[in-house]
Design a protein around this motif. Sequence first.
Motif, short mmCIF file in Angstrom:
data_model
loop_
_atom_site.label_atom_id
_atom_site.label_comp_id
_atom_site.label_asym_id
_atom_site.label_seq_id
_atom_site.Cartn_x
_atom_site.Cartn_y
_atom_site.Cartn_z
N MET A 1 -42.69 -166.75 0.34
CA MET A 1 -42.73 -167.78 1.39
C MET A 1 -44.12 -167.81 2.00
O MET A 1 -44.76 -166.78 2.18
N SER A 2 -44.63 -169.01 2.38
CA SER A 2 -45.96 -169.15 2.94
C SER A 2 -46.04 -168.48 4.29
O SER A 2 -45.05 -168.27 4.97
N SER A 3 -47.30 -168.14 4.68
CA SER A 3 -47.49 -167.48 5.97
C SER A 3 -47.39 -168.46 7.12
O SER A 3 -47.39 -168.06 8.26
N PHE A 4 -47.34 -169.74 6.82
CA PHE A 4 -47.08 -170.73 7.85
C PHE A 4 -46.31 -171.88 7.21
O PHE A 4 -46.29 -172.00 5.99
N ALA B 1 -24.75 -175.17 1.01
CA ALA B 1 -25.57 -174.85 -0.16
C ALA B 1 -27.04 -174.68 0.24
O ALA B 1 -27.73 -173.79 -0.27
N GLU B 2 -27.52 -175.52 1.15
CA GLU B 2 -28.91 -175.41 1.61
C GLU B 2 -29.13 -174.12 2.40
O GLU B 2 -30.18 -173.49 2.27
N MET B 3 -28.15 -173.73 3.20
CA MET B 3 -28.27 -172.48 3.94
C MET B 3 -28.27 -171.28 2.98
O MET B 3 -29.02 -170.31 3.19
N GLU B 4 -27.46 -171.33 1.94
CA GLU B 4 -27.47 -170.27 0.93
C GLU B 4 -28.84 -170.20 0.26
O GLU B 4 -29.37 -169.11 0.01
N ALA B 5 -29.44 -171.37 -0.02
CA ALA B 5 -30.77 -171.40 -0.64
C ALA B 5 -31.81 -170.82 0.32
O ALA B 5 -32.74 -170.12 -0.11
N PHE B 6 -31.64 -171.10 1.60
CA PHE B 6 -32.57 -170.54 2.59
C PHE B 6 -32.48 -169.02 2.62
O PHE B 6 -33.51 -168.32 2.63
N ALA C 1 -35.79 -167.06 1.71
CA ALA C 1 -36.60 -166.78 2.89
C ALA C 1 -36.18 -165.53 3.66
O ALA C 1 -36.85 -165.16 4.61
N VAL C 2 -35.10 -164.89 3.24
CA VAL C 2 -34.62 -163.71 3.96
C VAL C 2 -34.85 -162.47 3.09
O VAL C 2 -34.59 -162.50 1.88
N ASP C 3 -35.34 -161.41 3.71
CA ASP C 3 -35.55 -160.16 2.98
C ASP C 3 -34.26 -159.72 2.28
O ASP C 3 -33.17 -159.85 2.83
N GLU C 4 -34.43 -159.18 1.09
CA GLU C 4 -33.26 -158.79 0.30
C GLU C 4 -32.36 -157.81 1.06
O GLU C 4 -31.13 -157.89 0.97
N ALA C 5 -32.96 -156.92 1.83
CA ALA C 5 -32.19 -155.93 2.57
C ALA C 5 -31.31 -156.55 3.65
O ALA C 5 -30.33 -155.95 4.09
N GLN C 6 -31.66 -157.77 4.09
CA GLN C 6 -30.92 -158.42 5.17
C GLN C 6 -29.98 -159.51 4.67
O GLN C 6 -29.29 -160.12 5.47
N GLN C 7 -29.95 -159.76 3.37
CA GLN C 7 -29.20 -160.92 2.88
C GLN C 7 -27.70 -160.79 3.10
O GLN C 7 -27.03 -161.79 3.40
N ARG D 1 -32.28 -166.89 11.68
CA ARG D 1 -33.38 -165.92 11.82
C ARG D 1 -33.23 -165.14 13.14
O ARG D 1 -33.49 -163.93 13.18
N GLN D 2 -32.86 -165.84 14.20
CA GLN D 2 -32.69 -165.17 15.49
C GLN D 2 -31.62 -164.09 15.41
O GLN D 2 -31.75 -163.01 16.01
N TRP D 3 -30.54 -164.38 14.69
CA TRP D 3 -29.45 -163.41 14.58
C TRP D 3 -29.90 -162.16 13.84
O TRP D 3 -29.34 -161.08 14.02
N LEU D 4 -30.93 -162.30 13.00
CA LEU D 4 -31.40 -161.17 12.21
C LEU D 4 -32.51 -160.39 12.90
O LEU D 4 -32.95 -159.36 12.40
N GLU D 5 -32.99 -160.90 14.02
CA GLU D 5 -34.10 -160.26 14.73
C GLU D 5 -33.63 -159.60 16.02
O GLU D 5 -32.71 -160.07 16.68
N GLY D 6 -34.29 -158.53 16.37
CA GLY D 6 -34.05 -157.89 17.66
C GLY D 6 -32.60 -157.50 17.88
O GLY D 6 -31.92 -156.99 16.98
N ASP D 7 -32.11 -157.80 19.08
CA ASP D 7 -30.78 -157.33 19.48
C ASP D 7 -29.77 -158.47 19.61
O ASP D 7 -28.78 -158.35 20.33
N MET D 8 -30.00 -159.57 18.90
CA MET D 8 -29.10 -160.72 19.03
C MET D 8 -27.66 -160.37 18.68
O MET D 8 -26.73 -160.76 19.39
N ALA D 9 -27.45 -159.66 17.59
CA ALA D 9 -26.08 -159.33 17.17
C ALA D 9 -25.39 -158.46 18.22
O ALA D 9 -24.21 -158.66 18.54
N GLU D 10 -26.14 -157.49 18.76
CA GLU D 10 -25.57 -156.62 19.79
C GLU D 10 -25.24 -157.40 21.06
O GLU D 10 -24.20 -157.17 21.70
N LEU D 11 -26.13 -158.33 21.43
CA LEU D 11 -25.87 -159.14 22.63
C LEU D 11 -24.66 -160.04 22.44
O LEU D 11 -23.87 -160.25 23.37
#
Length: 322
Positions: free
Chosen positions: A1-4, A177-182, A186-192, A210-220
């Motif tokens: 994935m591109s850096s921007f 299907a588009e979300m599965e493609a994303f 675009a998601v690290d294999e360890a987080q898929q 992406r927000q759900w995979l970052e920080g403490d979103m799932a815990e919150l």
Amino acid sequence: MSSFPTFHDHVGHASQVAGLHQQLARGQLGHAYLFTGPAGVGKKHLALALAGAVFCPRPAPDGGACGACKSCRQLASGNHPDLLHLQVEEGRTRISIDQVRDLIAFLQLTPTESRRKIGLIDEVTLMNEQSANALLRTLEEPPGEALLFLVTERPGILLPTIRSRCQILHLAPLSAAEMEAFVAGAVDEAQQVTARSFLALAEGAPGRLRQWLEGDMAELWARWNQDLDTVDAGNIGDLCLRAEFWSQPERFSRTGEFLRMWLRKRIHALLGKTCYADTVRIWLQGAFWSLQLWQRSSVFNLNRNLVMECLFIHLARIKNHE
């Protein structure tokens, strides 16, 4: 994935991307674009992808940025001299008139690295009345080759005269299907595996996932469910402690989305079992009131702690009617 962001890595919204590519190829870009759609669906991503395509001197075959030239590297680092990204300043709740004046002055300058200046306003509905009127005057008489990209999930709040002067690109939620493609691209294999468990909560919005995979979103989210499922209107001390926890700025900004998802889950559960029509009606009315209160709290800068106390009391009382 591109850096921007680029057109190549923008998942979904194929017709919008194709339309922008055609306008670029024909040299027929408008002077202002309004990117609308639900939170996290990719509005700012596409706006930045278009900025990259405008700036890049050697675009890719799809019309997007190449990702390797000096201009692309500047954009990737957030330091492109011909792009000004405007958003609410830290500690404030609105985009000020001074910020908009700075943007207008910036757009009137001669481009440094490219042929155009670009102003990107994130969540443009957070402008105050003075800011909106100043922006309107610029839209009526755009300076030179300058471009304005406006981003919002609530276009109906904008002045009709602002909307009418923009090309509107509405980005709908992505398909399953588009979300599965994303996730696959675009998601690290360890987080898929974790990402796929959150697909339903993401509601077709890659940014939300992406927000759900970052920080403490799932815990919150787990804490939010626990607090609302067990809140007791008769225990004011405990209720106030919970409200205080969620009124903190770093958490309060997330409660609107949490509230909407929790209410939807609660009402869907009622509809899936035998219950009285009056119970469903009370919950629907309560959901409308609760969401309206939260929305007004961001528009009118209401006291966050009082807002959360009112929400907890209101929802606890509705639960007592079940």
